[in-house]
Design a protein around this motif. Structure first.
Motif, PDB file in Angstrom:
ATOM      1  N   ASP A 120       0.044   4.282   0.498  1.00 37.67           N
ATOM      2  CA  ASP A 120      -0.322   5.155   1.632  1.00 37.67           C
ATOM      3  C   ASP A 120       0.370   4.698   2.914  1.00 37.67           C
ATOM      4  O   ASP A 120       0.892   5.509   3.680  1.00 37.67           O
ATOM      5  CB  ASP A 120      -1.843   5.129   1.869  1.00 37.67           C
ATOM      6  CG  ASP A 120      -2.588   5.768   0.728  1.00 37.67           C
ATOM      7  OD1 ASP A 120      -1.929   6.427  -0.106  1.00 37.67           O
ATOM      8  OD2 ASP A 120      -3.820   5.606   0.649  1.00 37.67           O
ATOM      9  N   GLU A 121       0.364   3.373   3.129  1.00 39.98           N
ATOM     10  CA  GLU A 121       1.004   2.862   4.355  1.00 39.98           C
ATOM     11  C   GLU A 121       2.506   3.080   4.317  1.00 39.98           C
ATOM     12  O   GLU A 121       3.137   3.393   5.328  1.00 39.98           O
ATOM     13  CB  GLU A 121       0.698   1.368   4.530  1.00 39.98           C
ATOM     14  CG  GLU A 121      -0.708   1.123   5.039  1.00 39.98           C
ATOM     15  CD  GLU A 121      -1.093  -0.351   5.062  1.00 39.98           C
ATOM     16  OE1 GLU A 121      -0.183  -1.215   5.047  1.00 39.98           O
ATOM     17  OE2 GLU A 121      -2.308  -0.631   5.063  1.00 39.98           O
ATOM     18  N   SER A 151       0.845  -1.196   0.000  1.00 38.46           N
ATOM     19  CA  SER A 151       0.000   0.000   0.000  1.00 38.46           C
ATOM     20  C   SER A 151       0.888   1.256   0.000  1.00 38.46           C
ATOM     21  O   SER A 151       1.623   1.496   0.969  1.00 38.46           O
ATOM     22  CB  SER A 151      -0.894  -0.001   1.249  1.00 38.46           C
ATOM     23  OG  SER A 151      -1.228   1.319   1.596  1.00 38.46           O
ATOM     24  N   LYS A 199       1.939  12.216   0.349  1.00 42.69           N
ATOM     25  CA  LYS A 199       0.736  11.567   0.886  1.00 42.69           C
ATOM     26  C   LYS A 199      -0.524  12.224   0.314  1.00 42.69           C
ATOM     27  O   LYS A 199      -1.479  11.544  -0.079  1.00 42.69           O
ATOM     28  CB  LYS A 199       0.766  11.694   2.418  1.00 42.69           C
ATOM     29  CG  LYS A 199      -0.248  10.887   3.138  1.00 42.69           C
ATOM     30  CD  LYS A 199      -0.006  10.984   4.637  1.00 42.69           C
ATOM     31  CE  LYS A 199      -1.221  10.459   5.385  1.00 42.69           C
ATOM     32  NZ  LYS A 199      -1.026  10.506   6.827  1.00 42.69           N
ATOM     33  N   ASP A 216       3.347   6.665   5.105  1.00 49.06           N
ATOM     34  CA  ASP A 216       3.153   6.904   6.545  1.00 49.06           C
ATOM     35  C   ASP A 216       4.336   6.367   7.341  1.00 49.06           C
ATOM     36  O   ASP A 216       4.812   7.022   8.282  1.00 49.06           O
ATOM     37  CB  ASP A 216       1.868   6.214   7.030  1.00 49.06           C
ATOM     38  CG  ASP A 216       0.643   7.087   6.802  1.00 49.06           C
ATOM     39  OD1 ASP A 216       0.823   8.319   6.688  1.00 49.06           O
ATOM     40  OD2 ASP A 216      -0.469   6.541   6.736  1.00 49.06           O
ATOM     41  N   LYS A 261      -3.448  10.573  -2.315  1.00 46.76           N
ATOM     42  CA  LYS A 261      -4.878  10.527  -1.964  1.00 46.76           C
ATOM     43  C   LYS A 261      -5.755  11.138  -3.053  1.00 46.76           C
ATOM     44  O   LYS A 261      -6.941  10.884  -3.122  1.00 46.76           O
ATOM     45  CB  LYS A 261      -5.117  11.265  -0.645  1.00 46.76           C
ATOM     46  CG  LYS A 261      -4.687  10.471   0.576  1.00 46.76           C
ATOM     47  CD  LYS A 261      -5.327  11.061   1.825  1.00 46.76           C
ATOM     48  CE  LYS A 261      -4.740  10.518   3.106  1.00 46.76           C
ATOM     49  NZ  LYS A 261      -4.526   9.088   3.180  1.00 46.76           N
TER      50      LYS A 261
END
Ligand code: F2R
Ligand code: MG
Ligand code: MG
Length: 360
Positions: free
Chosen positions: A199-200, A197, A247, A203, A251
């Motif tokens: 996004d992960e 992922s 990030k 992060d 999105k």
């Protein structure tokens, strides 16, 4: 998921092909490069690879030359030997000065040689009136260090090794932090499956870089981005802020244009304005590209990284290392491997680092 050996080889071969193909475009110092032009160069390479006699016409540059020294030194010494690594950097430069080295790092090589590789960190500290180079020359060569520290799974240990390797030529904190970010990204990619992922991952990078950027500095150097002439358009000051922007991009339903990424993240000769672009190129390539439907994620990463323009060999070598670490060497087209100088050596260095990673 690819085997660990395939991921190690993917890391170093990915870096080599990114450098060799990206170097075709570095000299343009363009704001952006039309992806169709990049595809055109790649199709040319794919055609040439079929003609036996014309193999390996794409030369590697300083990015690979220095990464080879990092890999060789770590393998031969089974660890970090600052003097040995400095000598390799310097001697390689004097053997092949035309590999497209940065304008000022070559003074460090001369001084290291004059000092007989005894004061290994001294010459870099004197660069640019004592502020040290903020160039991306530390980050561009750091992938072998991520392979060396892979087995420890210890970000602190990894940061320490990266800091030492980078400081031989680049003492500016931004150059060091950029190399640390690049190494963390390679490490995460080594530990990820191809369906990770984005996004992960961003992060996780933010969490790690927050810890590193918040550490008190030994010197009076700021952890903020390089202060160049006109900072009015450069609003972001830290790597964490750049990762936060990535990030936000990820999105968005529609990904930003290459021009926006070039302007906001950067694709320049400084570490601060090139490492985040490499990380984004990799993460963005998990998503669809309307004009790259028949290319795999490794290929998309390289095409996209180069299309950001600017320091294209260096952004592509860093993005290629991350993508190769994630998708493994089998994701890198054989035709590309055949045409790029240094691929077989990269596989051998990766094997050496893999063997070290298996030792207790
Ligand atoms: N050298 C190239 N391409 C040719 C670019 C020529 C360009 N006009 C130039 O300025 O060099 N590519 C290779 O170099 C990059 C890696 O460079 P590295 O190893 O970081 O070298 P250096 O000399 O330390 O830094 C590069 C330039 O950045 C500017 N700079 C760095 N720190 C600075 C500071 N504290 N103050 C002011 N300027 C600073 C200088 O212009 C340096 O020459 C990769 O792209 C590789 O492919
Ligand atoms: Mg280069
Ligand atoms: Mg470059």
């Amino acid at each position: 998921m690819s085997t660990t050996l395939s991921k190690f080889q993917g890391t170093l071969v990915g870096a080599v092909v990114g450098d060799c193909i990206g170097a075709i475009f570095e000299s343009l110092w363009a704001k952006t490069i039309n992806p169709n032009k990049v595809i055109g160069a790649i199709e040319n390479l794919e055609t040439v690879s079929k003609e036996e006699d014309n193999h390996r016409i794409y030369k590697f540059t300083d990015d690979t030359a220095m990464a080879r020294s990092v890999a060789k030194s770590l393998v031969i010494n089974e660890g970090f030997d600052a003097s040995d690594m400095a000598e390799r950097f310097s001697e390689n430069y004097f053997d092949e000065p035309d590999r497209g080295y940065g304008g000022n790092v070559i003074n460090v090589f001369s001084q290291l040689k004059e000092l007989d590789y005894k004061d290994v960190f001294g010459p870099a500290k004197k660069q640019f009136g004592g502020s040290g180079s903020y160039g991306n020359g530390g980050a561009m060569r750091i992938a072998p260090a991520a392979l060396f520290t892979f087995k420890d799974n210890d970000p602190e240990k990894s940061k320490d090794l990266v800091t030492q390797i980078t400081s031989i030529t680049h003492s500016n904190n931004q150059a060091i932090l950029g190399a640390v970010l690049q190494s963390y990204a390679v490490d995460m990619a080594l530990n990820s499956s191809s369906s990770f992922s984005p996004d992960e991952m961003v992060d996780a990078l933010i969490t790690l870089m927050k810890m590193v950027e918040e550490e008190p500095k030994e010197t009076n150097q700021s952890s903020e981005g390089p202060q160049k002439e006109d900072k009015s358009e450069q609003k972001l000051k830290t790597y964490v802020e750049k990762l936060e922007l990535i990030k936000t991009y990820l999105k968005q339903e529609e990904q930003p244009t290459q021009l926006t990424v070039h302007t906001e993240l950067g694709a320049d000769i400084s570490a601060f304005e090139s490492v985040p672009a490499a990380v984004y190129s990799f993460l963005r390539s998990q998503k669809d590209f309307s004009d790259l439907k028949d290319r795999n994620s490794f290929e998309k990463t390289i095409v996209y990284a180069i299309s950001l323009g600017g320091d294209s060999d260096t952004v592509a070598t860093m993005a290629g290392a991350i993508a190769g670490a994630c998708y493994g060497v089998e994701s890198i087209p054989i035709s590309w491997q055949k045409c790029c100088e240094g691929v077989e050596d990269a596989k051998k260095f990766a094997e050496g680092l893999y063997k070290l990673s298996q030792m207790s």
